[in-house]
Design a protein around this motif. Structure first.
Motif, PDB file in Angstrom:
ATOM      1  N   THR A  62       0.872  -1.172   0.000  1.00 28.58           N
ATOM      2  CA  THR A  62       0.000   0.000   0.000  1.00 28.58           C
ATOM      3  C   THR A  62       0.917   1.232   0.000  1.00 28.58           C
ATOM      4  N   SER A  63       0.312   2.411  -0.054  1.00 28.94           N
ATOM      5  CA  SER A  63       1.145   3.619  -0.088  1.00 28.94           C
ATOM      6  C   SER A  63       1.416   4.193   1.285  1.00 28.94           C
ATOM      7  N   SER A  64       0.757   3.625   2.307  1.00 28.96           N
ATOM      8  CA  SER A  64       0.973   4.107   3.684  1.00 28.96           C
ATOM      9  C   SER A  64       0.604   2.990   4.653  1.00 28.96           C
ATOM     10  N   GLY A  65       1.075   3.146   5.894  1.00 26.81           N
ATOM     11  CA  GLY A  65       0.668   2.218   6.939  1.00 26.81           C
ATOM     12  C   GLY A  65      -0.835   2.327   7.185  1.00 26.81           C
ATOM     13  N   THR A  66      -1.365   3.527   7.045  1.00 28.48           N
ATOM     14  CA  THR A  66      -2.809   3.756   7.200  1.00 28.48           C
ATOM     15  C   THR A  66      -3.608   2.814   6.303  1.00 28.48           C
ATOM     16  N   GLY A  90      -5.321   3.715  23.408  1.00 32.95           N
ATOM     17  CA  GLY A  90      -4.032   4.372  23.153  1.00 32.95           C
ATOM     18  C   GLY A  90      -3.335   3.873  21.900  1.00 32.95           C
ATOM     19  N   GLY A  91      -3.948   2.906  21.214  1.00 31.71           N
ATOM     20  CA  GLY A  91      -3.339   2.364  19.993  1.00 31.71           C
ATOM     21  C   GLY A  91      -3.602   3.270  18.799  1.00 31.71           C
ATOM     22  N   TYR A  92      -2.637   3.326  17.888  1.00 32.03           N
ATOM     23  CA  TYR A  92      -2.765   4.151  16.677  1.00 32.03           C
ATOM     24  C   TYR A  92      -2.502   3.278  15.460  1.00 32.03           C
ATOM     25  N   HIS A  93      -3.407   3.342  14.493  1.00 33.21           N
ATOM     26  CA  HIS A  93      -3.239   2.517  13.295  1.00 33.21           C
ATOM     27  C   HIS A  93      -3.366   3.327  12.021  1.00 33.21           C
ATOM     28  N   GLY A  94      -3.290   4.660  12.110  1.00 29.56           N
ATOM     29  CA  GLY A  94      -3.351   5.480  10.904  1.00 29.56           C
ATOM     30  C   GLY A  94      -4.376   6.575  11.015  1.00 29.56           C
ATOM     31  N   SER A  95      -4.592   7.269   9.887  1.00 24.49           N
ATOM     32  CA  SER A  95      -5.418   8.481   9.893  1.00 24.49           C
ATOM     33  C   SER A  95      -6.813   8.243   9.359  1.00 24.49           C
TER      34      SER A  95
END
Ligand SMILES: Cc1ncc(COP(=O)(O)O)c(C=O)c1O
Length: 334
Positions: A62-66, A90-95
């Motif tokens: 893909t073009s981003s982790g998002t 608190g987890g982050y997986h993209g925008s």
């Protein structure tokens, strides 16, 4: 001299302008940057990742982790026919909204640890996304198992960062990841490791360090050699849900995903990141943490450096940091 400890949010595993990466990009750019077809750099990088990362039999760039985490979630929903996704507080997986639910669980909004509330990060979040997300406390195997048991029939996937990056590099305990592995397996829920950050911790990602194998793995950052990138890979049977040979494949289209320049940079970068290099920078990371912790102990400042291997962050408290609530309350005490 500039000492850059951020390295573009951990994506530049060799620092800036590694000669092999520069050469690979220069050579490829003279041949063309992007084609609407598979290219050999793509295949070479994919083969390296399949060889290294235990859970990956097939993958898509893909073009981003998002986009990588988004496609993993869609794959899990298509495979299970279920709608809800569990993510960590608190987890982050993209925008995008689901990837950011309860990213910042402020104490007055986040509810009890037995049933954390789905908290929006901003005013753009649709209620449907909050309803579709089950929030799980980090590093708490007992509560995680109870929550997964309670929601089992409606959960398509559990997505987890094996080290909580946005909360200041809080490592998951092996016990916690093992608990997630066992309980999701029992209920036929897709376990997704978001290794966008943690892939660097072992040559096959943190999954190879702990020998805990998820169904799907999301990647990004270091696999692009400093150019925009992401990816999702896993068991062949699951990845088949993207296959154009299916009647209703999970739709994944993207103009720049797998572009030849990124793939050339990523290939050179991963090639230069063999087992001895992984080990070398993991030792450097420990040295950095030890140095900070010694300096804190000799100063009047309450603080600690935490993390794992080559990933480190600072928290201005002496209290233990096991989850996002600990990390946030340390920030608020300042
Ligand atoms: C764990 C994790 N997942 C996903 C992402 C999103 O990746 P990107 O910024 O490439 O979209 C990030 C970005 O920092 C991340 O840290």
């Amino acid at each position: 001299m500039l000492l850059d400890f951020m390295n573009n949010f951990t994506s530049l595993i060799h620092g800036h302008a590694h000669p092999d990466v520069v050469r690979a990009v220069q050579e490829q750019s003279a041949k063309g940057s992007a084609y609407a077809a598979a290219n050999v750099n793509q295949i070479e990088l994919a083969e390296m990742l399949v060889d290294r990362v235990p859970s990956i039999e097939q993958l898509r760039f893909t073009s981003s982790g998002t986009e990588g985490t988004l496609m993993a979630i869609r794959c899990a929903r298509a495979a299970t026919g279920r709608q809800k996704i569990m993510k960590m507080e608190g987890g982050y997986h993209g925008s995008y909204e689901l990837a950011e639910v309860s990213l910042v669980p402020f104490p007055d909004e986040c509810g009890s640890l037995d049933a954390p509330v789905s908290v929006p990060v901003d005013d753009s979040f649709p209620g449907s996304v909050l309803n579709d997300t089950v929030v799980c406390p980090y590093n708490d195997p007992g509560r995680a198992e109870a929550l997964i048991d309670a929601h089992a029939g409606e959960l398509a996937a559990v997505i987890v960062e094996p080290i909580l990056g946005s909360m200041g590099m809080v490592p998951a305990s092996k016990l916690f990841l093992q608990a997630l592995r066992h309980v999701t397996e029992r209920h036929g829920i897709v376990l997704i490791f978001d290794e966008v950050i943690s892939l660097r911790l072992g040559s096959g990602g943190i999954q190879s360090v702990h020998a805990i194998i998820p169904e799907l793995t999301c990647m990004g950052k270091i696999i692009g050699g400093g150019l925009p990138v992401g990816g999702v890979g896993g068991k062949r049977a699951l990845m088949q849900h993207f296959s154009p040979e299916r009647k209703r494949p999970v739709m994944h289209a993207s103009t720049f995903s797998g572009n030849a320049l990124t793939m050339a940079a990523g290939g050179a970068s991963i090639q230069a990141y063999g087992a001895s290099e992984v080990e070398r920078i993991n030792v450097l990371g420990q040295r950095l943490r030890d140095g900070f912790n010694k300096a804190f102990s000799q100063s009047a400042i309450s603080g600690q450096a935490i993390g794992q291997g080559s990933l480190t962050n600072l928290h201005l408290t002496d209290a233990p940091i096991n989850d996002s609530r600990d990390a946030l309350s340390a920030m608020r005490r300042r």
